[in-house]
Design an enzyme around this catalytic site. Structure first.
Site, short mmCIF file in Angstrom:
data_model
loop_
_atom_site.label_atom_id
_atom_site.label_comp_id
_atom_site.label_asym_id
_atom_site.label_seq_id
_atom_site.Cartn_x
_atom_site.Cartn_y
_atom_site.Cartn_z
CG HIS A 1 81.54 -68.54 18.68
ND1 HIS A 1 81.91 -67.65 17.67
CD2 HIS A 1 80.18 -68.57 18.04
CE1 HIS A 1 81.38 -67.02 17.17
NE2 HIS A 1 80.11 -67.74 17.15
CG MET A 2 80.02 -76.10 19.26
SD MET A 2 80.84 -77.43 20.05
CE MET A 2 81.80 -77.98 18.82
CG HIS A 3 76.34 -70.92 17.87
ND1 HIS A 3 75.36 -69.82 18.11
CD2 HIS A 3 77.14 -70.65 16.99
CE1 HIS A 3 76.00 -68.74 17.58
NE2 HIS A 3 77.12 -69.10 16.89
CB VAL B 1 81.55 -62.80 17.70
CG1 VAL B 1 82.48 -62.97 18.44
CG2 VAL B 1 80.34 -62.12 18.08
CG ASN C 1 77.52 -69.65 12.20
OD1 ASN C 1 77.12 -70.67 11.44
ND2 ASN C 1 76.91 -69.23 12.98
NE ARG D 1 71.80 -70.59 30.73
CZ ARG D 1 71.63 -71.81 30.75
NH1 ARG D 1 71.13 -72.16 29.38
NH2 ARG D 1 71.87 -72.60 31.32
CG ASP D 2 73.70 -66.46 21.42
OD1 ASP D 2 74.57 -66.61 20.92
OD2 ASP D 2 72.97 -65.28 21.19
CB ILE D 3 73.55 -61.68 24.05
CG1 ILE D 3 72.95 -60.55 25.29
CG2 ILE D 3 73.28 -61.23 22.88
CD1 ILE D 3 73.95 -59.31 25.29
P1 AMP Z 1 78.01 -66.03 14.99
O1 AMP Z 1 77.15 -65.58 14.12
O2 AMP Z 1 78.31 -67.51 15.15
O3 AMP Z 1 79.42 -65.52 15.14
O4 AMP Z 1 77.35 -66.12 16.42
C1 AMP Z 1 77.60 -65.17 17.41
C2 AMP Z 1 76.64 -64.94 18.58
O5 AMP Z 1 77.25 -64.31 19.47
C3 AMP Z 1 75.50 -64.57 18.41
O6 AMP Z 1 74.52 -65.56 18.17
C4 AMP Z 1 75.16 -63.51 19.20
O7 AMP Z 1 73.83 -63.39 19.84
C5 AMP Z 1 75.96 -63.80 20.47
N1 AMP Z 1 76.83 -62.84 21.13
C6 AMP Z 1 77.15 -61.55 20.70
N2 AMP Z 1 77.55 -60.75 21.81
C7 AMP Z 1 77.27 -61.45 22.84
C8 AMP Z 1 77.36 -61.33 24.20
N3 AMP Z 1 77.84 -60.21 24.80
N4 AMP Z 1 76.95 -62.53 25.08
C9 AMP Z 1 76.43 -63.50 24.71
N5 AMP Z 1 76.21 -63.87 23.49
C10 AMP Z 1 76.57 -62.71 22.36
#
Ligand code: AMP
Length: 118
Positions: free
Chosen positions: A101-103, A97, A88, A30-32
């Protein structure tokens, strides 16, 4: 060599995350900072920094992300109403990050696909 991200540590279980699925190819957690009632990140275990770095040898790993997404959408109860999958890339794509990754987002109407500039 590509710099390791926080996602690699989550995949190895070295830092805590709410992991909802893991197998030998992918990890989902799950996204933080959730942007919808369901907001899960589905991540290939083998790191690829961005979509720009994808090659043919990644096809199986990346195709697998869709299989996991479909399964998780069912589990979350959002498959029927619908959901959005987002990948993204780099600055204009809003990537923060650099481990591809896929949201998986759903649980409410998500509105326009892309925000209009203000
Ligand atoms: P992106 O903008 O596509 O690179 O998305 C990166 C996502 O990672 C964001 O939605 C952040 O909220 C999420 N994120 C960053 N650190 C963590 C973590 N430790 N655990 C869960 N999600 C994270």
């Amino acid at each position: 060599m590509t710099e390791e991200t926080i996602f690699a540590k989550i995949i190895r279980g070295e830092i805590p995350a709410d992991i909802v699925y893991q197998d030998d190819r992918a990890t989902a957690f799950r996204d933080i900072s959730p942007q919808a009632p369901t907001h899960i990140l589905i991540v290939p275990n083998n790191p690829i920094p961005t979509v720009n770095d994808v090659s043919e040898q990644d096809e199986a790993d990346l195709g697998h992300l869709f299989v996991v997404a479909a399964e998780l959408a069912k589990q979350e109860g959002i498959a029927e109403d619908g959901f959005r999958l987002i990948v993204n890339c780099n600055r204009d794509g809003g990537q923060i990050v650099f481990h591809l990754h896929m949201h998986l987002l759903g649980g409410r109407p998500l509105g326009r696909m892309v925000a209009r500039p203000k």
